[in-house]
Design a protein around this motif. Structure first.
Motif, PDB file in Angstrom:
ATOM      1  N   LEU A 156       4.653   1.742 -12.945  1.00 50.94           N
ATOM      2  CA  LEU A 156       3.246   1.807 -12.544  1.00 50.94           C
ATOM      3  C   LEU A 156       2.533   2.877 -13.359  1.00 50.94           C
ATOM      4  O   LEU A 156       2.885   4.067 -13.293  1.00 50.94           O
ATOM      5  N   GLU A 157       1.551   2.434 -14.118  1.00 53.86           N
ATOM      6  CA  GLU A 157       0.753   3.371 -14.918  1.00 53.86           C
ATOM      7  C   GLU A 157      -0.464   3.757 -14.085  1.00 53.86           C
ATOM      8  O   GLU A 157      -1.391   2.957 -13.910  1.00 53.86           O
ATOM      9  N   ILE A 158      -0.455   4.964 -13.546  1.00 49.43           N
ATOM     10  CA  ILE A 158      -1.561   5.419 -12.713  1.00 49.43           C
ATOM     11  C   ILE A 158      -2.685   5.890 -13.638  1.00 49.43           C
ATOM     12  O   ILE A 158      -2.571   6.915 -14.303  1.00 49.43           O
ATOM     13  N   GLY A 159      -3.747   5.118 -13.689  1.00 50.61           N
ATOM     14  CA  GLY A 159      -4.827   5.418 -14.619  1.00 50.61           C
ATOM     15  C   GLY A 159      -5.927   6.245 -13.977  1.00 50.61           C
ATOM     16  O   GLY A 159      -5.712   6.951 -12.982  1.00 50.61           O
ATOM     17  N   ASP A 160      -7.121   6.150 -14.586  1.00 57.01           N
ATOM     18  CA  ASP A 160      -8.263   6.941 -14.112  1.00 57.01           C
ATOM     19  C   ASP A 160      -9.045   6.220 -13.012  1.00 57.01           C
ATOM     20  O   ASP A 160     -10.120   6.670 -12.629  1.00 57.01           O
TER      21      ASP A 160
ATOM     22  N   LEU B 221      -2.693  -2.928  -8.813  1.00 61.25           N
ATOM     23  CA  LEU B 221      -1.687  -2.870  -9.871  1.00 61.25           C
ATOM     24  C   LEU B 221      -0.285  -3.049  -9.270  1.00 61.25           C
ATOM     25  O   LEU B 221       0.552  -3.785  -9.814  1.00 61.25           O
ATOM     26  N   THR B 222      -0.058  -2.401  -8.149  1.00 65.58           N
ATOM     27  CA  THR B 222       1.244  -2.508  -7.484  1.00 65.58           C
ATOM     28  C   THR B 222       1.477  -3.926  -6.991  1.00 65.58           C
ATOM     29  O   THR B 222       2.581  -4.471  -7.136  1.00 65.58           O
ATOM     30  N   ARG B 223       0.448  -4.525  -6.428  1.00 66.19           N
ATOM     31  CA  ARG B 223       0.581  -5.900  -5.925  1.00 66.19           C
ATOM     32  C   ARG B 223       0.954  -6.854  -7.044  1.00 66.19           C
ATOM     33  O   ARG B 223       1.839  -7.692  -6.889  1.00 66.19           O
ATOM     34  N   ARG B 224       0.304  -6.713  -8.197  1.00 67.66           N
ATOM     35  CA  ARG B 224       0.596  -7.620  -9.306  1.00 67.66           C
ATOM     36  C   ARG B 224       2.032  -7.427  -9.812  1.00 67.66           C
ATOM     37  O   ARG B 224       2.667  -8.376 -10.270  1.00 67.66           O
ATOM     38  N   GLY B 225       2.526  -6.207  -9.740  1.00 65.41           N
ATOM     39  CA  GLY B 225       3.878  -5.947 -10.240  1.00 65.41           C
ATOM     40  C   GLY B 225       4.978  -6.293  -9.264  1.00 65.41           C
ATOM     41  O   GLY B 225       6.150  -6.382  -9.636  1.00 65.41           O
ATOM     42  N   THR B 226       4.600  -6.507  -7.989  1.00 63.80           N
ATOM     43  CA  THR B 226       5.617  -6.720  -6.965  1.00 63.80           C
ATOM     44  C   THR B 226       6.426  -7.984  -7.212  1.00 63.80           C
ATOM     45  O   THR B 226       7.642  -8.020  -6.988  1.00 63.80           O
ATOM     46  N   MET B 227       5.769  -9.053  -7.695  1.00 63.95           N
ATOM     47  CA  MET B 227       6.485 -10.308  -7.892  1.00 63.95           C
ATOM     48  C   MET B 227       7.628 -10.133  -8.899  1.00 63.95           C
ATOM     49  O   MET B 227       8.757 -10.589  -8.668  1.00 63.95           O
ATOM     50  N   ALA B 228       7.348  -9.451 -10.013  1.00 65.90           N
ATOM     51  CA  ALA B 228       8.403  -9.233 -11.014  1.00 65.90           C
ATOM     52  C   ALA B 228       9.505  -8.341 -10.453  1.00 65.90           C
ATOM     53  O   ALA B 228      10.696  -8.569 -10.701  1.00 65.90           O
TER      54      ALA B 228
ATOM     55  N   VAL C  12       0.835  -1.207   0.000  1.00 64.00           N
ATOM     56  CA  VAL C  12       0.000   0.000   0.000  1.00 64.00           C
ATOM     57  C   VAL C  12       0.871   1.258   0.000  1.00 64.00           C
ATOM     58  O   VAL C  12       0.610   2.210  -0.745  1.00 64.00           O
ATOM     59  N   LEU C  13       1.936   1.237   0.805  1.00 61.51           N
ATOM     60  CA  LEU C  13       2.795   2.420   0.890  1.00 61.51           C
ATOM     61  C   LEU C  13       3.462   2.707  -0.458  1.00 61.51           C
ATOM     62  O   LEU C  13       3.553   3.872  -0.886  1.00 61.51           O
ATOM     63  N   LEU C  14       3.924   1.655  -1.143  1.00 58.32           N
ATOM     64  CA  LEU C  14       4.537   1.847  -2.466  1.00 58.32           C
ATOM     65  C   LEU C  14       3.515   2.420  -3.451  1.00 58.32           C
ATOM     66  O   LEU C  14       3.824   3.339  -4.225  1.00 58.32           O
ATOM     67  N   ALA C  15       2.283   1.893  -3.405  1.00 63.37           N
ATOM     68  CA  ALA C  15       1.236   2.399  -4.307  1.00 63.37           C
ATOM     69  C   ALA C  15       0.913   3.861  -3.998  1.00 63.37           C
ATOM     70  O   ALA C  15       0.768   4.692  -4.917  1.00 63.37           O
TER      71      ALA C  15
ATOM     72  N   PRO D  51      12.176   0.320  -5.907  1.00 60.58           N
ATOM     73  CA  PRO D  51      11.973  -0.152  -4.525  1.00 60.58           C
ATOM     74  C   PRO D  51      13.168  -0.972  -4.061  1.00 60.58           C
ATOM     75  O   PRO D  51      13.651  -1.847  -4.791  1.00 60.58           O
ATOM     76  N   VAL D  52      13.650  -0.684  -2.860  1.00 61.03           N
ATOM     77  CA  VAL D  52      14.734  -1.488  -2.282  1.00 61.03           C
ATOM     78  C   VAL D  52      14.129  -2.798  -1.786  1.00 61.03           C
ATOM     79  O   VAL D  52      13.219  -2.800  -0.956  1.00 61.03           O
ATOM     80  N   VAL D  53      14.638  -3.911  -2.321  1.00 65.26           N
ATOM     81  CA  VAL D  53      14.063  -5.230  -2.051  1.00 65.26           C
ATOM     82  C   VAL D  53      14.965  -5.991  -1.083  1.00 65.26           C
ATOM     83  O   VAL D  53      16.173  -6.107  -1.307  1.00 65.26           O
ATOM     84  N   ASN D  54      14.373  -6.526  -0.037  1.00 65.81           N
ATOM     85  CA  ASN D  54      15.085  -7.391   0.906  1.00 65.81           C
ATOM     86  C   ASN D  54      15.160  -8.792   0.295  1.00 65.81           C
ATOM     87  O   ASN D  54      14.200  -9.534   0.304  1.00 65.81           O
TER      88      ASN D  54
END
Length: 455
Positions: free
Chosen positions: A298-302, A311-318, A251-254, A273-276
């Motif tokens: 992250l494409e911030i849409g409407d 959107l952020t959650r889905r991208g976190t794995m990659a 949530v904070l990253l988003a 993002p710094v990843v542990n």
């Protein structure tokens, strides 16, 4: 400052010895240290429990040096300036003891800490930890412990403190720095590196080269640092995390991406993002540098803030999968792609969440009145202005009494002071809006304009 009264020699011994390349995590922090002309010191000072003796602290120093290989590692630097790591299996170091006399012991400890922080480390001839005790009337009152950042990242520091408290004598587990360097050269390590760099190359070729318009307010000194203490952010995060089925960190990253987009109007938002990397095999319990900065686009849409969180959650794995690579080779890739595009590709917006997970959502979500009252208690202040280079834009989050502490380091020729202040207040505002209303839009509402943007 009180006078130095004693130097206690501490002999130590531990497992392992050898010389090798830096591990990838060491390379990443080494680049930052060289770029910022700083050892990026970590640690601090603390009051000692009553009854603690100088001998007790010397024994703690002996334990640290013997148990953790990163504390016994120095650098070798060749004539071209290229470092390698050298682990020693034994040696001796010094515990300094200061007598406060009639001075305030905490003030003496503060002065010792500042000297330890401001004096550059000698990476080849000095151990990477400096430790001292302040005493008054013969009683040890304060401990000062400062390390250069090659020793560990924040998560490793938490593991170190836990093991010091427990005085664990179980064998150290996991791949230590020398073993990491060997694995990273192996076929498996090279496959990981190749996969990560292929991901990076796709990103670097796809994103716009610039992150923001030129700063409208470049300053001298050029590099500014601010702190923003926000009780409201701490209250709002778990509400959004529970509603969206994610966690506070996502949530904070988003929210950071949404706030940055609202301030600049630029998309997509490209963050580092710094990843542990301790979720990787063999790294879960290591005390050393394994954190590296990945990349998120992250494409911030409407849509709504909740949709931005998804959107952020889905991208976190990659992002996490490809945040383990050789930083020297990433720099080479960045230079090559920039040359081929005939424009410098900017990937200088960093995000570092060092906070703990924090509280879960309360049984009853905080009311609007409580959140607004919390916002009224927020405080923003500039704490440093310097010509010493920092990252172009680095935003870090730490736990603080009653809230979260947001640190903003900005190159004012890149991101203006007004934008930085607008980013802090804007992030808190969108967090509170979204905690109270799931329909909160991610973009700036029509007719509104975020404050602080100087064009």
């Amino acid at each position: 400052m009180g006078g130095q009264a004693e130097r206690v020699t501490v002999h130590f011994a531990g497992d392992g010895a050898g010389v090798d390349e830096l591990s990838w995590g060491m390379w990443e922090i080494w680049h930052a240290m060289v770029g910022q002309h700083s050892s990026l010191p970590i640690g601090g000072r603390t009051a000692l429990p009553a009854g603690t003796t100088v001998a007790d602290v010397a024994e703690e120093l002996r334990y640290l040096m013997g148990r953790f290989p990163s504390m016994r590692t120095r650098l070798r630097i060749d004539p071209a300036g290229r470092p390698t790591q050298q682990l020693f299996d034994s040696g001796s170091t010094t515990l300094e003891v200061y007598d406060a006399g009639d001075a305030d012991p905490d003030q003496v400890a503060s002065e010792v800490e500042q000297r330890y922080r401001s004096t550059p480390f000698d990476y080849t001839d000095e151990w990477p930890v400096r430790m001292a005790v302040v005493r008054r009337d013969g009683r040890a009152t304060h401990l000062i412990s400062i390390m250069n950042h090659l020793v560990t990242d924040a998560a490793g520091g938490a593991i170190m403190l836990r093991e010091v408290r427990q005085r664990s004598t179980a064998p150290v587990t996991g791949l230590q720095q020398l073993e990491q360097a060997a694995w990273q050269r192996s076929p498996a390590g090279q496959r990981q590196n190749d996969q990560a760099l292929r991901h990076w190359e796709r990103v670097l070729r796809a994103i716009p080269a610039r992150r923001f318009p030129p700063s409208a307010d470049p300053r001298t000194p050029r590099h500014w640092t601010a702190e923003f203490h926000s009780p409201a952010l701490r209250l709002a995060l778990p509400v959004i995390a529970e509603r969206t089925g994610t966690d506070n960190r996502t949530v904070l990253l988003a929210l950071y991406a949404v706030a940055l987009h609202r301030v600049t109007g630029v998309g997509p938002v490209v963050l580092r993002p710094v990843v542990n990397n301790r979720f990787r095999p063999g790294l879960s319990e290591v005390v050393c540098m394994v954190a590296q900065a990945g990349v998120s686009v992250l494409e911030i849409g409407d849509g709504t803030v909740d949709e931005a969180v998804e959107l952020t959650r889905r991208g976190t794995m990659a992002t996490h999968k490809h945040a383990y690579f050789h930083p020297e080779q990433l720099n080479e890739l960045l230079a090559r792609v920039s040359a081929e595009r005939d424009e410098a590709v900017d990937v200088q917006c960093f995000f570092n969440d060092r906070s703990t997970d924090g509280p879960s959502a309360e049984d009853s979500p905080p009311s609007g009145r409580r959140l607004r009252r919390a916002r009224a208690e927020s405080a923003f202040r500039w704490v440093r202005r310097s010509e010493i280079a920092t990252d172009a834009l680095m935003v870090s989050f730490d736990d603080a009494p009653g809230g979260l502490l947001m640190e903003i380091q900005t190159d004012t020729h890149y991101f203006s002071p007004g934008d930085a202040e607008a980013l802090a207040h804007g992030l808190e505002a969108v967090a509170v809006e979204a905690a109270l209303d799931p329909a909160t839009p991610a973009r700036v509402p029509s007719g509104a304009r975020p404050s602080g943007r100087l064009r």
